[in-house]
Design a protein around this motif. Sequence first.
Motif, PDB file in Angstrom:
ATOM      1  N   ALA A 135       0.218   5.528  12.001  1.00 26.09           N
ATOM      2  CA  ALA A 135      -1.218   6.015  11.807  1.00 26.09           C
ATOM      3  C   ALA A 135      -1.684   5.494  10.330  1.00 26.09           C
ATOM      4  O   ALA A 135      -2.593   5.284  10.131  1.00 26.09           O
ATOM      5  CB  ALA A 135      -1.403   7.505  12.123  1.00 26.09           C
ATOM      6  N   GLY A 136      -0.518   5.704   9.782  1.00 24.91           N
ATOM      7  CA  GLY A 136      -0.828   5.543   8.102  1.00 24.91           C
ATOM      8  C   GLY A 136      -0.266   4.176   7.426  1.00 24.91           C
ATOM      9  O   GLY A 136      -0.450   4.222   6.201  1.00 24.91           O
ATOM     10  N   ALA A 137       0.092   3.396   8.298  1.00 26.46           N
ATOM     11  CA  ALA A 137       0.406   1.954   7.883  1.00 26.46           C
ATOM     12  C   ALA A 137      -0.268   1.289   6.833  1.00 26.46           C
ATOM     13  O   ALA A 137      -1.622   1.213   7.154  1.00 26.46           O
ATOM     14  CB  ALA A 137       0.937   1.106   9.123  1.00 26.46           C
ATOM     15  N   ASP A 138       0.366   0.819   5.687  1.00 24.76           N
ATOM     16  CA  ASP A 138      -0.124  -0.095   4.716  1.00 24.76           C
ATOM     17  C   ASP A 138       0.672  -1.218   4.593  1.00 24.76           C
ATOM     18  O   ASP A 138       1.878  -1.025   4.836  1.00 24.76           O
ATOM     19  CB  ASP A 138      -0.890   0.784   3.535  1.00 24.76           C
ATOM     20  N   PRO A 139       0.732  -2.022   3.573  1.00 26.88           N
ATOM     21  CA  PRO A 139       1.210  -2.993   3.343  1.00 26.88           C
ATOM     22  C   PRO A 139       2.734  -2.562   2.604  1.00 26.88           C
ATOM     23  O   PRO A 139       3.701  -3.113   3.035  1.00 26.88           O
ATOM     24  CB  PRO A 139       0.943  -3.891   2.308  1.00 26.88           C
ATOM     25  N   ASP A 140       2.726  -1.378   1.836  1.00 28.14           N
ATOM     26  CA  ASP A 140       4.146  -0.789   1.522  1.00 28.14           C
ATOM     27  C   ASP A 140       5.099  -0.347   2.593  1.00 28.14           C
ATOM     28  O   ASP A 140       6.059  -0.532   2.675  1.00 28.14           O
ATOM     29  CB  ASP A 140       3.729   0.114   0.378  1.00 28.14           C
ATOM     30  N   THR A 141       4.409   0.352   3.442  1.00 26.57           N
ATOM     31  CA  THR A 141       4.895   0.952   4.910  1.00 26.57           C
ATOM     32  C   THR A 141       5.471  -0.166   5.505  1.00 26.57           C
ATOM     33  O   THR A 141       6.725  -0.267   6.025  1.00 26.57           O
ATOM     34  CB  THR A 141       3.976   1.765   5.669  1.00 26.57           C
ATOM     35  N   THR A 142       4.623  -1.141   5.875  1.00 27.23           N
ATOM     36  CA  THR A 142       5.207  -2.031   6.879  1.00 27.23           C
ATOM     37  C   THR A 142       6.342  -2.953   6.097  1.00 27.23           C
ATOM     38  O   THR A 142       7.359  -3.358   6.797  1.00 27.23           O
ATOM     39  CB  THR A 142       4.217  -3.116   7.275  1.00 27.23           C
ATOM     40  N   ARG A 143       6.348  -3.171   4.781  1.00 26.27           N
ATOM     41  CA  ARG A 143       7.311  -3.834   3.987  1.00 26.27           C
ATOM     42  C   ARG A 143       8.922  -3.163   4.397  1.00 26.27           C
ATOM     43  O   ARG A 143       9.701  -3.534   4.436  1.00 26.27           O
ATOM     44  CB  ARG A 143       6.831  -4.204   2.608  1.00 26.27           C
ATOM     45  N   LEU A 144       8.710  -1.595   3.930  1.00 26.28           N
ATOM     46  CA  LEU A 144       9.851  -0.836   4.074  1.00 26.28           C
ATOM     47  C   LEU A 144      10.461  -0.695   5.298  1.00 26.28           C
ATOM     48  O   LEU A 144      11.599  -0.873   5.412  1.00 26.28           O
ATOM     49  CB  LEU A 144       9.478   0.426   3.601  1.00 26.28           C
ATOM     50  N   ALA A 145       9.441  -1.025   6.356  1.00 27.32           N
ATOM     51  CA  ALA A 145      10.112  -0.767   7.780  1.00 27.32           C
ATOM     52  C   ALA A 145      10.840  -2.187   8.248  1.00 27.32           C
ATOM     53  O   ALA A 145      11.919  -2.210   8.721  1.00 27.32           O
ATOM     54  CB  ALA A 145       9.083  -0.562   8.680  1.00 27.32           C
ATOM     55  N   ARG A 146      10.202  -3.267   7.790  1.00 30.30           N
ATOM     56  CA  ARG A 146      10.772  -4.535   7.990  1.00 30.30           C
ATOM     57  C   ARG A 146      12.087  -4.762   7.300  1.00 30.30           C
ATOM     58  O   ARG A 146      13.032  -5.220   7.703  1.00 30.30           O
ATOM     59  CB  ARG A 146       9.918  -5.579   7.565  1.00 30.30           C
ATOM     60  N   THR A 147      12.173  -4.292   5.904  1.00 31.44           N
ATOM     61  CA  THR A 147      13.348  -4.280   5.301  1.00 31.44           C
ATOM     62  C   THR A 147      14.503  -3.559   5.719  1.00 31.44           C
ATOM     63  O   THR A 147      15.809  -3.978   5.763  1.00 31.44           O
ATOM     64  CB  THR A 147      13.107  -3.910   3.945  1.00 31.44           C
ATOM     65  N   ALA A 148      14.058  -2.523   6.278  1.00 37.59           N
ATOM     66  CA  ALA A 148      15.190  -1.569   6.956  1.00 37.59           C
ATOM     67  C   ALA A 148      15.732  -2.217   8.291  1.00 37.59           C
ATOM     68  O   ALA A 148      17.042  -2.304   8.326  1.00 37.59           O
ATOM     69  CB  ALA A 148      14.736  -0.236   7.467  1.00 37.59           C
TER      70      ALA A 148
END
Length: 264
Positions: A135-148
């Motif tokens: 719900a609160g996804a932003d570029p920083d959030t999505t980048r961290l998820a993709r990195t994991a």
Amino acid sequence: MAKRGGNGTAGRNSPVDISAMDKVVVKRLSDEVAEKIRTFILERDLEEGTRLPSERVLAEQFGASRPTVSQALRILSLMGLVEIRRGSGAYVLRQPDITMRASVDLMLELKAGSISSLADFRFWLETLGVRESAAGADPDTTRLARTALERLRTSVGETSAWIAADTIFHSAIVSLAGNPYLTSVYESVHTAVISYEYRPWVENNDVPDWLRPDQAEQQIALHEPIVAAIEAGDTDAAVHAVRHHHLAMLEHLRRNRGAVAADS
């Protein structure tokens, strides 16, 4: 001699029937050594990538056998704190947090068969976390998820690396919700569940069949949709993906329960 009261209860001086009491849970030596190594990492403020002393040195330092130290390192790998590299040693992945894992472990010991309830609790916590993350996804959030996820992908074929990266992945997607208390409780419950799921690996270094290299794509396929849903900001898809992963974990727990029963 004390008489029984009219309600049938024993008198004040009657001996206590200890056969009906819960047994005192004795902590395994490998758990104690794991805690000592965890404390060692904290006290020395060891950074990510730091190589731990050899198993022989750790065994001498903590007064334990090398097999016990090996088990302790695998326990820390479950927590995503240590990565064991074949032929190289054990390396720090991240600093430990103060968690409630000890109380969760105690409940599991005292209430045999409660692992399914704990797995459900893990699912509810992750559902809450991933819903907020999407719900609160932003570029920083999505980048961290993709990195994991990419860290998980590159660990294929190395059991310790995969298990540690898996813990870090799930903790990361929950932490993106932005609530440190949720993340701490989730990590404690997650670690307790996978400690049961991977017990043969911790105790005997037996690699589960679902972590064989030929099963890698199936494992990645359980995690990729979670990240894709967060990137799309799709809360329903995120919850669906987490549920799909949860059902696979329940199957692993069922198979492990059968293996434990066969060995006993």
